[in-house]
Design a protein around this motif. Structure first.
Motif, PDB file in Angstrom:
ATOM      1  N   VAL A 195      45.273  41.487  41.447  1.00 46.53           N
ATOM      2  CA  VAL A 195      45.490  42.420  40.345  1.00 46.53           C
ATOM      3  C   VAL A 195      44.881  41.791  39.091  1.00 46.53           C
ATOM      4  N   VAL A 196      43.997  42.515  38.450  1.00 44.70           N
ATOM      5  CA  VAL A 196      43.432  42.047  37.181  1.00 44.70           C
ATOM      6  C   VAL A 196      44.124  42.817  36.061  1.00 44.70           C
ATOM      7  N   SER A 197      44.859  42.115  35.230  1.00 42.36           N
ATOM      8  CA  SER A 197      45.702  42.761  34.230  1.00 42.36           C
ATOM      9  C   SER A 197      45.238  42.398  32.832  1.00 42.36           C
ATOM     10  N   ILE A 211      40.880  44.630  45.091  1.00 40.87           N
ATOM     11  CA  ILE A 211      41.115  44.386  43.661  1.00 40.87           C
ATOM     12  C   ILE A 211      41.803  45.602  43.047  1.00 40.87           C
ATOM     13  N   TYR A 212      42.868  45.357  42.310  1.00 41.55           N
ATOM     14  CA  TYR A 212      43.600  46.433  41.642  1.00 41.55           C
ATOM     15  C   TYR A 212      43.565  46.198  40.135  1.00 41.55           C
ATOM     16  N   LEU A 213      43.376  47.270  39.380  1.00 38.61           N
ATOM     17  CA  LEU A 213      43.226  47.147  37.924  1.00 38.61           C
ATOM     18  C   LEU A 213      44.490  47.609  37.206  1.00 38.61           C
ATOM     19  N   ASP A 214      44.990  46.761  36.349  1.00 41.51           N
ATOM     20  CA  ASP A 214      46.118  47.099  35.478  1.00 41.51           C
ATOM     21  C   ASP A 214      45.581  47.184  34.059  1.00 41.51           C
ATOM     22  N   TYR A 215      45.459  48.397  33.564  1.00 37.32           N
ATOM     23  CA  TYR A 215      44.841  48.621  32.257  1.00 37.32           C
ATOM     24  C   TYR A 215      45.810  48.450  31.092  1.00 37.32           C
ATOM     25  N   ALA A 216      47.089  48.218  31.386  1.00 40.27           N
ATOM     26  CA  ALA A 216      48.092  48.128  30.320  1.00 40.27           C
ATOM     27  C   ALA A 216      48.695  46.732  30.210  1.00 40.27           C
ATOM     28  N   GLY A 217      47.918  45.725  30.553  1.00 37.75           N
ATOM     29  CA  GLY A 217      48.382  44.348  30.392  1.00 37.75           C
ATOM     30  C   GLY A 217      48.063  43.843  28.996  1.00 37.75           C
TER      31      GLY A 217
END
Length: 219
Positions: free
Chosen positions: A85-87, A115-121
């Motif tokens: 996860v890329v945050s 790969i998972y994207l966390d756009y609110a980190g």
């Protein structure tokens, strides 16, 4: 006037003492959960890379970014994590930390569908909290530089999550002086956030990591 100077002096001492206590607490309570080598770190299904800008304001390469990507790819190819996860921050047009990290990981040979994207980190607290609230993971590996991992793992401990930190290569003291200075105060903020049980500004719909994919260690 003497009373005012005395009061300011006492207040300054108390502030410095609180900063020192916060930094010692964060470092000492997490040291057993941080790892420098692939050989000794335990396996977790998911690794989370904490976000940072790909480039500095002047356009120069950001080594924090480069080293975190290298560390995440190293863990993945060693079979110590199966998904990443890329945050990071995606709060303004033209600035997208998660997408930059995804592209860099793909260049390092990590498959896009792992790969998972966390756009609110937006903050470290947000990134850690959302791993459970959004991605339904309460046991995972945090990937960043040592000082950052200490704070992130400390936050995870407070949230009763089971995490370890994998230390990416650090930068020189000269290069990272401003960041390390800010970190002193960030740790004070962590203690205050814990006291009031601070929550992320944004949550969202659940995402199941590995759904539809075979979940196994990468060889």
């Amino acid at each position: 006037m003497k009373k005012i100077i005395f009061s300011i002096g006492i207040l300054s001492i108390l502030v410095l003492l609180f900063i020192w206590i916060a930094n010692v607490q964060v470092s000492s309570s997490t040291k057993e959960q941080l790892f420098d080598t692939v050989d000794h770190i335990p396996y977790n299904k998911v690794g989370m890379v904490l976000g940072t800008a790909k480039q500095l304001n002047g356009g120069q390469l950001n080594y924090y970014f480069t080293y975190r990507i290298e560390a995440a790819a190293k863990l993945y190819h060693a079979g110590k994590i199966s998904f990443i996860v890329v945050s990071g921050d995606n709060s303004r047009t033209g600035y997208n930390e998660p997408k930059d990290m995804e592209e860099a990981l793909i260049e390092q040979g990590v498959p896009k569908d792992h790969i998972y994207l966390d756009y609110a980190g937006f903050r470290t607290l947000d990134s850690v909290y959302r791993m459970k609230a959004i991605f339904n993971e309460d046991s995972f590996t945090i990937i960043s530089q040592p000082f950052h991992n200490e704070r992130a793992v400390y936050i995870a401990n407070h949230l009763q999550l089971k995490t370890v930190g994998f230390n990416a290569q650090d930068v020189t003291r000269k290069y990272g002086f401003k960041t390390l200075l800010r970190e002193k105060f960030a740790r004070v903020k962590v203690l205050l956030d814990n006291l009031i049980n601070k929550k992320p500004k944004y949550l969202g719909s659940p995402i199941l990591i590995g759904e539809g994919l075979k979940q196994e260690k990468v060889e």
